[in-house]
Design a protein around this motif. Sequence first.
Motif, PDB file in Angstrom:
ATOM      1  N   GLY A 101       0.834  -1.194   0.000  1.00  0.00           N
ATOM      2  CA  GLY A 101       0.000   0.000   0.000  1.00  0.00           C
ATOM      3  C   GLY A 101       0.869   1.243   0.000  1.00  0.00           C
ATOM      4  O   GLY A 101       2.097   1.157  -0.157  1.00  0.00           O
ATOM      5  N   ALA A 102       0.239   2.375   0.164  1.00  0.00           N
ATOM      6  CA  ALA A 102       0.966   3.640   0.081  1.00  0.00           C
ATOM      7  C   ALA A 102       0.217   4.717   0.843  1.00  0.00           C
ATOM      8  O   ALA A 102      -0.967   4.569   1.136  1.00  0.00           O
ATOM      9  CB  ALA A 102       1.122   4.063  -1.377  1.00  0.00           C
ATOM     10  N   SER A 103       0.928   5.768   1.174  1.00  0.00           N
ATOM     11  CA  SER A 103       0.277   6.926   1.765  1.00  0.00           C
ATOM     12  C   SER A 103       0.746   8.187   1.064  1.00  0.00           C
ATOM     13  O   SER A 103       1.812   8.220   0.450  1.00  0.00           O
ATOM     14  CB  SER A 103       0.558   7.009   3.274  1.00  0.00           C
ATOM     15  OG  SER A 103       1.932   7.169   3.521  1.00  0.00           O
ATOM     16  N   VAL A 104      -0.097   9.192   1.152  1.00  0.00           N
ATOM     17  CA  VAL A 104       0.218  10.502   0.577  1.00  0.00           C
ATOM     18  C   VAL A 104       0.276  11.503   1.721  1.00  0.00           C
ATOM     19  O   VAL A 104      -0.637  11.540   2.549  1.00  0.00           O
ATOM     20  CB  VAL A 104      -0.882  10.937  -0.418  1.00  0.00           C
ATOM     21  CG1 VAL A 104      -0.614  12.338  -0.951  1.00  0.00           C
ATOM     22  CG2 VAL A 104      -1.001   9.932  -1.555  1.00  0.00           C
ATOM     23  N   THR A 105       1.345  12.282   1.791  1.00  0.00           N
ATOM     24  CA  THR A 105       1.430  13.367   2.770  1.00  0.00           C
ATOM     25  C   THR A 105       1.723  14.666   2.035  1.00  0.00           C
ATOM     26  O   THR A 105       2.623  14.714   1.186  1.00  0.00           O
ATOM     27  CB  THR A 105       2.544  13.106   3.809  1.00  0.00           C
ATOM     28  OG1 THR A 105       2.304  11.852   4.448  1.00  0.00           O
ATOM     29  CG2 THR A 105       2.579  14.203   4.861  1.00  0.00           C
ATOM     30  N   LEU A 106       0.954  15.680   2.350  1.00  0.00           N
ATOM     31  CA  LEU A 106       1.219  17.024   1.834  1.00  0.00           C
ATOM     32  C   LEU A 106       1.624  17.926   2.991  1.00  0.00           C
ATOM     33  O   LEU A 106       1.077  17.813   4.085  1.00  0.00           O
ATOM     34  CB  LEU A 106      -0.036  17.629   1.197  1.00  0.00           C
ATOM     35  CG  LEU A 106      -0.690  16.922   0.020  1.00  0.00           C
ATOM     36  CD1 LEU A 106      -1.831  17.794  -0.523  1.00  0.00           C
ATOM     37  CD2 LEU A 106       0.321  16.638  -1.069  1.00  0.00           C
ATOM     38  N   CYS A 107       2.577  18.793   2.731  1.00  0.00           N
ATOM     39  CA  CYS A 107       2.927  19.842   3.703  1.00  0.00           C
ATOM     40  C   CYS A 107       3.015  21.164   2.962  1.00  0.00           C
ATOM     41  O   CYS A 107       3.838  21.318   2.050  1.00  0.00           O
ATOM     42  CB  CYS A 107       4.265  19.524   4.381  1.00  0.00           C
ATOM     43  SG  CYS A 107       4.846  20.845   5.459  1.00  0.00           S
ATOM     44  N   GLU A 108       2.146  22.075   3.335  1.00  0.00           N
ATOM     45  CA  GLU A 108       2.161  23.403   2.722  1.00  0.00           C
ATOM     46  C   GLU A 108       3.428  24.129   3.190  1.00  0.00           C
ATOM     47  O   GLU A 108       3.640  24.287   4.393  1.00  0.00           O
ATOM     48  CB  GLU A 108       0.918  24.162   3.172  1.00  0.00           C
ATOM     49  CG  GLU A 108       0.698  25.435   2.432  1.00  0.00           C
ATOM     50  CD  GLU A 108      -0.442  26.249   3.014  1.00  0.00           C
ATOM     51  OE1 GLU A 108      -1.141  25.777   3.934  1.00  0.00           O
ATOM     52  OE2 GLU A 108      -0.601  27.386   2.554  1.00  0.00           O
ATOM     53  N   ALA A 109       4.238  24.548   2.231  1.00  0.00           N
ATOM     54  CA  ALA A 109       5.561  25.062   2.610  1.00  0.00           C
ATOM     55  C   ALA A 109       5.772  26.491   2.125  1.00  0.00           C
ATOM     56  O   ALA A 109       5.721  26.756   0.920  1.00  0.00           O
ATOM     57  CB  ALA A 109       6.645  24.160   2.027  1.00  0.00           C
ATOM     58  N   ASP A 110       6.004  27.408   3.068  1.00  0.00           N
ATOM     59  CA  ASP A 110       6.392  28.758   2.657  1.00  0.00           C
ATOM     60  C   ASP A 110       7.885  28.749   2.309  1.00  0.00           C
ATOM     61  O   ASP A 110       8.542  27.713   2.363  1.00  0.00           O
ATOM     62  CB  ASP A 110       6.049  29.770   3.756  1.00  0.00           C
ATOM     63  CG  ASP A 110       6.762  29.468   5.070  1.00  0.00           C
ATOM     64  OD1 ASP A 110       7.762  28.707   5.061  1.00  0.00           O
ATOM     65  OD2 ASP A 110       6.313  29.971   6.112  1.00  0.00           O
ATOM     66  N   GLU A 111       8.414  29.905   1.957  1.00  0.00           N
ATOM     67  CA  GLU A 111       9.809  29.995   1.519  1.00  0.00           C
ATOM     68  C   GLU A 111      10.774  29.433   2.562  1.00  0.00           C
ATOM     69  O   GLU A 111      11.748  28.768   2.245  1.00  0.00           O
ATOM     70  CB  GLU A 111      10.184  31.460   1.242  1.00  0.00           C
ATOM     71  CG  GLU A 111       9.542  32.040  -0.003  1.00  0.00           C
ATOM     72  CD  GLU A 111      10.093  31.414  -1.276  1.00  0.00           C
ATOM     73  OE1 GLU A 111      11.321  31.233  -1.361  1.00  0.00           O
ATOM     74  OE2 GLU A 111       9.291  31.087  -2.180  1.00  0.00           O
TER      75      GLU A 111
END
Lengths: 330, 330
Positions: free
Chosen positions: B301-311
Amino acid sequence: MRMLINVPETVVADALRGMAAAHPELTVDVENRVVVRRDAPVAGKVALVSGGGSGHEPLHGGFVGPGMLSAACPGEVFTSPVPDQMVRAAAAVDSGSGVLFIVKNYTGDVLNFDMAAELAEDEGIRVAKVLVNDDVAVTDSLYTAGRRGTGATLFVEKIAGAAAEEGAPLDRVEALARQVNEKSRSFGVALSACTTPAKGTPTFELPPGELELGIGIHGEPGRERRPMMTSGEIAEVAVQAILDDITPRNPVLLLVNGMGATPLLELYGFNAEVQRVLAERGVPVARVLVGNYVTSLDMAGASVTLCEADEELLRLWDAPVSTPGLRWGM
Amino acid sequence: MRMLINVPETVVADALRGMAAAHPELTVDVENRVVVRRDAPVAGKVALVSGGGSGHEPLHGGFVGPGMLSAACPGEVFTSPVPDQMVRAAAAVDSGSGVLFIVKNYTGDVLNFDMAAELAEDEGIRVAKVLVNDDVAVTDSLYTAGRRGTGATLFVEKIAGAAAEEGAPLDRVEALARQVNEKSRSFGVALSACTTPAKGTPTFELPPGELELGIGIHGEPGRERRPMMTSGEIAEVAVQAILDDITPRNPVLLLVNGMGATPLLELYGFNAEVQRVLAERGVPVARVLVGNYVTSLDMAGASVTLCEADEELLRLWDAPVSTPGLRWGM
């Protein structure tokens, strides 16, 4: 069949789209199935091209980058790429200094790289070839005349790649690649079969409570089946099979390679046993790499590769490398 | 049960011996189960300590090194480490600049890191804590009150680690770690269960032709079971579940993480689909990482992680790191 895929027919193309989306430092030609380092051709540098069936990732596409391969040609799963891919790759990376084809010893790969070499030479590209055939488990197999090429491919690509990066000429890069192959031996074991997307069922049946010793990287048969063994016992068999074939006089590079589905937790434990056995046999270990590098889809199991390394090979092994699958020093 | 192990009782100790034998740049205390970067304590530098149950490798021990963790405490498989390990780790790495505990939100880990923080403070070590709870799939679970900590742990350890390496003080490193966690969300899917060495049978039964959406990293239940879906459909569900919870205003860091037994070939194909869906939803991707980083033994299986990243987060993400599991720029 439970796979993280769309349909079997697009598995390789989908993976290449995903590589392109993950690695801006590579040029991925999805249609023609060629993965090239973005800055190729590099002036004055010998280029290295390898390839083979898909399903062994990160080999080969994941080893494209500074200090290792110039380009890779992925075939269908467990199927040789075609000569056209190889010629295209050679043309994309040749700076005029020549191209080394690194070929794992499987019938299809050998024939196709031979044909590609002829075609590339017709286009004025100087080509040398090295065959990788490090697997001591069997002589002939389903896919080979002679020994199979497995884990040593990583050593050949890394060390020859470092020499090329330093500016060594084609004959020197070829000689080093040949030397690494000659100094390398591998032995693998399967705890489960793998399942190709096209077939959808395991490539072989392993009865409960058994393992297969001397397995290849395509689920092709090994030496023998045995009742399940401990990690320590498996390490004994694998190391002994290798040491029956070579007697290292120098410290070795050691690759403890996962076949795909064996957890890193288990691979590290196996590494402890492999190094215990090597110490008992009086074989000093100079460098160690533990992880999934030359895989066989979702097969559980591991392989051991030793490469006897003199000072020069060790220096080239330690040289900087920057690829998706192997990276240090840059 | 076919595992590459000796006996279930020694799996973690064997793996630590193997880590020690593979990574001379780490100090591995096998008896006390603490993995420490060799040059610790680093004068003037805030130290980062994490840990959790084993079976998620390379997390956490594989993320110890310059630019990331100072030390890691591995527990038994899927079982929290004990406070004594954490205190020992803190004492080994504290330079007087304080220690940040990075804690995945599972009941045992939270309790034990809390107790360890008190004990460490009694010894005169300044301790801050950050809780990682990025998994949007479920609120409470078998092992948690509140959301589970999964893939975002890698982002927290990398970015806070970079800040510490640059000399940021404890409150700043803590604030950044908290910010990364707040900006991160994950969603995972299982195509098979995992098998722990102690139990020897799969942690759950997934009927043929089904998958489980919203799975955790210990085989604990997810949101729902569904008939098998394509990679593209799974990407739609995973990304949508995340975007139901946050609306990124900046480009994101993307982790497409394998649970252990899913081939890299499939993970790359899944990455292509995840990035397609993100593009359709208007979410720009700043950086991508594809591979097995936060695993669950031999689960497929797999997972998706997002992290909103500023500069600033992006700059810290790009900063050099040198660990067994993550390495670039040095």
